[in-house]
Design a protein around this motif. Structure first.
Motif, PDB file in Angstrom:
ATOM      1  N   ASN A  64       7.624 -10.086  -8.309  1.00 60.26           N
ATOM      2  CA  ASN A  64       7.220 -11.868  -8.344  1.00 60.26           C
ATOM      3  C   ASN A  64       8.254 -12.401  -8.090  1.00 60.26           C
ATOM      4  OD1 ASN A  64       6.690 -13.425  -9.892  1.00 60.26           O
ATOM      5  ND2 ASN A  64       5.763 -13.241 -11.329  1.00 60.26           N
ATOM      6  N   VAL A  65       8.405 -12.747  -6.632  1.00 67.34           N
ATOM      7  CA  VAL A  65       8.637 -13.487  -5.878  1.00 67.34           C
ATOM      8  C   VAL A  65       8.374 -14.632  -6.664  1.00 67.34           C
ATOM      9  CG1 VAL A  65       8.862 -15.050  -3.365  1.00 67.34           C
ATOM     10  CG2 VAL A  65       7.743 -12.891  -4.147  1.00 67.34           C
ATOM     11  N   ALA A  66       8.047 -15.259  -7.518  1.00 67.94           N
ATOM     12  CA  ALA A  66       8.009 -16.876  -7.512  1.00 67.94           C
ATOM     13  C   ALA A  66       9.784 -16.564  -9.099  1.00 67.94           C
ATOM     14  CB  ALA A  66       6.892 -17.219  -8.273  1.00 67.94           C
ATOM     15  N   ALA A 159      10.482 -36.778 -19.395  1.00 71.61           N
ATOM     16  CA  ALA A 159      10.353 -35.716 -20.415  1.00 71.61           C
ATOM     17  C   ALA A 159      10.639 -33.899 -19.760  1.00 71.61           C
ATOM     18  CB  ALA A 159       8.960 -35.869 -21.451  1.00 71.61           C
ATOM     19  N   ALA A 160      10.694 -34.227 -18.465  1.00 71.25           N
ATOM     20  CA  ALA A 160      10.730 -32.793 -18.305  1.00 71.25           C
ATOM     21  C   ALA A 160      11.259 -33.251 -16.696  1.00 71.25           C
ATOM     22  CB  ALA A 160       9.176 -32.308 -17.978  1.00 71.25           C
ATOM     23  N   ILE A 161      10.835 -31.915 -15.931  1.00 69.62           N
ATOM     24  CA  ILE A 161      11.726 -31.731 -14.754  1.00 69.62           C
ATOM     25  C   ILE A 161      11.116 -30.856 -14.294  1.00 69.62           C
ATOM     26  CG2 ILE A 161      13.120 -32.098 -12.869  1.00 69.62           C
ATOM     27  CD1 ILE A 161      14.811 -33.812 -14.448  1.00 69.62           C
ATOM     28  N   PRO A 162      10.289 -30.319 -12.865  1.00 67.61           N
ATOM     29  CA  PRO A 162       9.769 -29.380 -12.290  1.00 67.61           C
ATOM     30  C   PRO A 162      10.712 -28.496 -11.169  1.00 67.61           C
ATOM     31  CG  PRO A 162       8.566 -30.618 -11.388  1.00 67.61           C
ATOM     32  CD  PRO A 162       9.387 -31.411 -12.134  1.00 67.61           C
ATOM     33  N   GLN A 163      11.035 -27.345 -10.970  1.00 68.68           N
ATOM     34  CA  GLN A 163      11.398 -26.503 -10.112  1.00 68.68           C
ATOM     35  C   GLN A 163      10.815 -26.989  -8.706  1.00 68.68           C
ATOM     36  OE1 GLN A 163      12.246 -22.928 -11.763  1.00 68.68           O
ATOM     37  NE2 GLN A 163      14.628 -23.169 -11.420  1.00 68.68           N
ATOM     38  N   ALA A 359      17.688 -22.941  -3.247  1.00 67.00           N
ATOM     39  CA  ALA A 359      18.328 -22.242  -3.457  1.00 67.00           C
ATOM     40  C   ALA A 359      16.317 -21.084  -3.857  1.00 67.00           C
ATOM     41  CB  ALA A 359      19.195 -20.820  -4.644  1.00 67.00           C
ATOM     42  N   TYR A 360      16.145 -22.226  -4.468  1.00 66.57           N
ATOM     43  CA  TYR A 360      14.852 -21.641  -4.929  1.00 66.57           C
ATOM     44  C   TYR A 360      13.927 -22.147  -3.612  1.00 66.57           C
ATOM     45  CZ  TYR A 360      10.877 -22.378  -7.925  1.00 66.57           C
ATOM     46  OH  TYR A 360       9.573 -21.697  -8.850  1.00 66.57           O
ATOM     47  N   ALA A 361      13.812 -23.251  -3.177  1.00 61.85           N
ATOM     48  CA  ALA A 361      12.116 -23.387  -2.001  1.00 61.85           C
ATOM     49  C   ALA A 361      12.594 -22.889  -1.372  1.00 61.85           C
ATOM     50  CB  ALA A 361      12.383 -24.972  -2.144  1.00 61.85           C
ATOM     51  N   SER A 368       9.808 -29.225  -3.035  1.00 59.45           N
ATOM     52  CA  SER A 368      11.081 -29.253  -3.815  1.00 59.45           C
ATOM     53  C   SER A 368      11.178 -30.567  -4.699  1.00 59.45           C
ATOM     54  CB  SER A 368      12.361 -29.582  -3.530  1.00 59.45           C
ATOM     55  OG  SER A 368      13.287 -29.418  -4.634  1.00 59.45           O
ATOM     56  N   PRO A 369      10.755 -30.907  -5.954  1.00 60.21           N
ATOM     57  CA  PRO A 369      11.412 -32.919  -7.002  1.00 60.21           C
ATOM     58  C   PRO A 369      12.546 -33.627  -6.213  1.00 60.21           C
ATOM     59  CG  PRO A 369      12.373 -30.590  -7.678  1.00 60.21           C
ATOM     60  CD  PRO A 369      11.539 -30.051  -6.657  1.00 60.21           C
TER      61      PRO A 369
END
Length: 439
Positions: A64-66, A159-163, A359-361, A368-369
Motif C-alpha cells: 500500500n503505497v499511500a 481544526a485539522a491539517i491533511p498530508q 517525503a510523503y509527496a 502537498s498542503p
C-alpha cells in the motif's frame, strides 16, 4: 452541533474518506470478527501517542503505497521526538452499519485517542463542539496553503491539517477526443457538445459514472463564482445567515446533471448502484467509455488509471469560469482532551513539517498542503495542476459553511439519480439550511 445521521448516509461518509485518502483505505475491506470494530496495537513505550486512522497495519506484507508514505512520516516523528505512535485502526466488517465517521466521532467525543484522521463532515461536527485542538499555532501551520486553512477552520480555529490536498477532475481518453476533433471542454455547453458527438459516433453512454462522484459537476458550477469571484467570505456569511440560499447556488448544477441523464450521456440507474472506479473503470480502460471522474491519486495508481493504453488527460469540471478542479479536504486532528495532548501536538507538527510532507509527496506524487512543497506530477495531471497552481478551484468541503457540503450534496445527487426532480432536490437543500439556522 450533533452529527445528524439522517443528513449523511453511513456509506457516503465512509466512501468519502476512501476516495480522499486514495489507496490508504484499501485495507478497510478487511473482514475481522464482526463484533470487533478496532484493532489496538500493544503499547510498549511510556511516551505513547495513539493514532486512530483507517491505515490497517495487521498485515505487514500488504502493499500500500499511500500507507507506506504515511508510515515514513510517522517514523520520522518517532525518531525525532522519541515517541511511539500506536495505531488504533478502523476495521469495521460492514461499513454500511458502522462507519469510520461514526466511530471517529464517538471516539473523539469520549477522548479514546490522541490523533485522528478525519473526514470533512466529522472535522466540522467535532470542531463545532470544541472537541478538537486548535492547530493554528503549530509551526507547520505557518506553511499551509490558504485553501487548507479555509476548508478546515471551524469557529476561528484550525481544526485539522491533511498530508495531501485531494483534487477531483474529469479523466478523458484523449485519443478518442482527437479522433473526433474534440477539444478539452471548458464550459457546460462545450461538455454537452462533446457528449453529443461521442454518442452519435457509437459511444452509448459517454460518461462513466458512479454513486459517489457526480456531485463534482454540481460543485464546479455552483461555486465557481463564490470561490473565484473575490467575495468568498461575504457570500459564505450570507449563506450561513440565511440571507442567501444554497439551493440558488446548486440549481444550475442539478439542472445540468438532469440534462446529462435525459440525453443519455449518464446512465442514472447504473450510477445509482455503482461503486467508484470498479464499476466504470473497466470500460474506461478498455476504451468503451471516453469520460470518467476521479481524484488526483487515481492517475498515479496502477490499480486505478495509472497505466492506460491511451493518452490520458485530466482536466477540471466544466463551469462558467472554465475548467474547475474540485477539492474536498480531510485532515489529522488532535482531541481537545487527549490523554497525551502535548506529545500528540509535537507528533503532528513533525509529520506535517515541510521535511516530512516532502517525503510523503515524493512517494505519493500528490499535492502537498504546504505551499513550500512541490512535486512533479505525471503528464496526465498537468492541466489540472496548472489550474490549482493558479488558485483556480472550488472547495467540495468547507468547515466554515454551516451546511456540510460533500456528504449532503452526494446524498441529494443520489436522489436525483433515483428519480427525484430538480425542484425536490432544491427543497432538500432548503430543509438542510433551515435546520442549520435553528441550531
Amino acid at each position: 452541533m450533533k452529527i445528524n445521521r439522517n443528513k449523511i448516509t453511513r456509506n457516503i461518509a465512509v466512501m468519502c474518506l476512501t476516495v480522499m485518502t486514495g489507496s490508504v483505505l484499501a485495507s478497510c475491506a478487511v473482514h475481522p470478527d464482526p463484533n470487533q470494530n478496532v484493532v489496538i496495537t500493544e503499547e510498549k513505550e511510556q511516551r505513547l501517542v495513539n493514532l486512530f486512522s483507517p491505515m490497517e497495519k495487521t498485515d505487514p506484507d500488504a502493499e500500500n503505497v499511500a500507507r507506506s508514505a504515511a508510515d515514513t512520516t510517522i517514523a520520522m516523528a518517532e525518531e525525532q521526538l522519541g515517541v511511539t505512535v500506536a495505531y488504533r485502526t478502523y476495521t469495521a466488517e460492514d461499513y454500511q452499519d458502522k462507519t469510520y465517521d461514526e466511530i471517529t466521532f464517538d471516539r473523539a467525543s469520549n477522548n479514546m485517542d490522541d490523533i485522528y484522521l478525519l473526514n470533512p463532515d466529522t472535522i466540522q461536527a467535532l470542531g463545532e463542539e470544541d472537541l478538537l485542538m486548535d492547530l493554528s499555532d503549530l509551526d507547520c501551520a505557518k506553511n499551509l496553503r490558504d485553501v487548507v486553512k479555509t476548508a478546515n477552520t471551524v469557529n476561528g480555529k484550525l481544526a485539522a491539517i491533511p498530508q495531501e490536498v485531494v483534487a477531483y477532475g474529469l479523466f478523458i481518453n484523449k485519443d478518442i477526443f482527437d479522433q473526433y476533433n474534440l477539444t478539452m471542454p471548458e464550459t457546460p455547453e462545450d461538455f454537452l457538445e462533446c457528449c453529443r458527438v461521442l454518442k452519435e459516433n457509437g459511444y452509448e453512454t459517454p460518461i462513466g459514472a458512479n454513486r459517489w462522484w457526480l456531485e463534482t459537476f454540481v460543485f464546479a458550477q455552483a461555486y465557481a463564482d463564490l470561490y473565484n469571484g473575490g467575495n468568498t467570505e461575504a457570500e459564505i456569511a450570507a449563506l450561513n445567515s440565511g440571507e442567501a440560499k444554497y439551493s440558488d447556488y446548486m440549481r444550475s448544477g442539478f439542472e445540468f446533471l438532469q440534462e446529462l441523464i435525459d440525453c443519455g450521456y449518464v446512465d442514472a440507474k447504473k450510477a445509482y448502484v455503482s461503486e467508484a472506479i470498479e464499476a466504470e473503470g473497466p470500460d474506461f480502460l478498455a476504451g468503451k467509455t471516453p469520460i470518467v471522474m476521479a481524484y488526483w491519486g487515481a492517475a498515479n495508481t496502477d490499480t486505478a488509471y495509472g497505466k492506460t493504453d491511451f493518452n490520458l488527460q485530466v482536466i477540471g469540471f466544466p463551469s462558467s469560469r472554465g475548467q474547475m478542479p474540485v477539492m474536498p479536504m480531510t485532515g489529522f486532528a488532535v482531541g481537545a482532551n487527549a490523554e497525551h495532548a502535548k506529545d500528540a501536538m509535537l507528533t503532528l507538527d513533525a509529520i506535517l513539517s515541510d521535511e516530512a510532507l516532502l517525503a510523503y509527496a515524493k512517494i505519493n506524487r500528490v499535492i502537498s498542503p504546504s505551499k513550500n512543497v512541490e512535486v512533479d506530477c505525471v503528464p496526465a495531471l498537468k492541466l489540472l495542476n496548472d489550474k490549482i497552481e493558479e488558485n483556480v478551484f472550488v472547495l467540495g468541503s468547507n468547515a466554515s459553511m454551516k451546511v456540510e457540503q460533500w456528504g449532503n450534496t452526494c446524498l441529494i445527487v443520489r436522489e436525483l439519480l433515483n428519480g427525484a426532480t430538480v425542484d425536490e432536490c432544491m427543497e432538500a437543500f432548503d430543509r438542510l439550511q433551515e435546520e442549520s439556522l435553528r441550531e
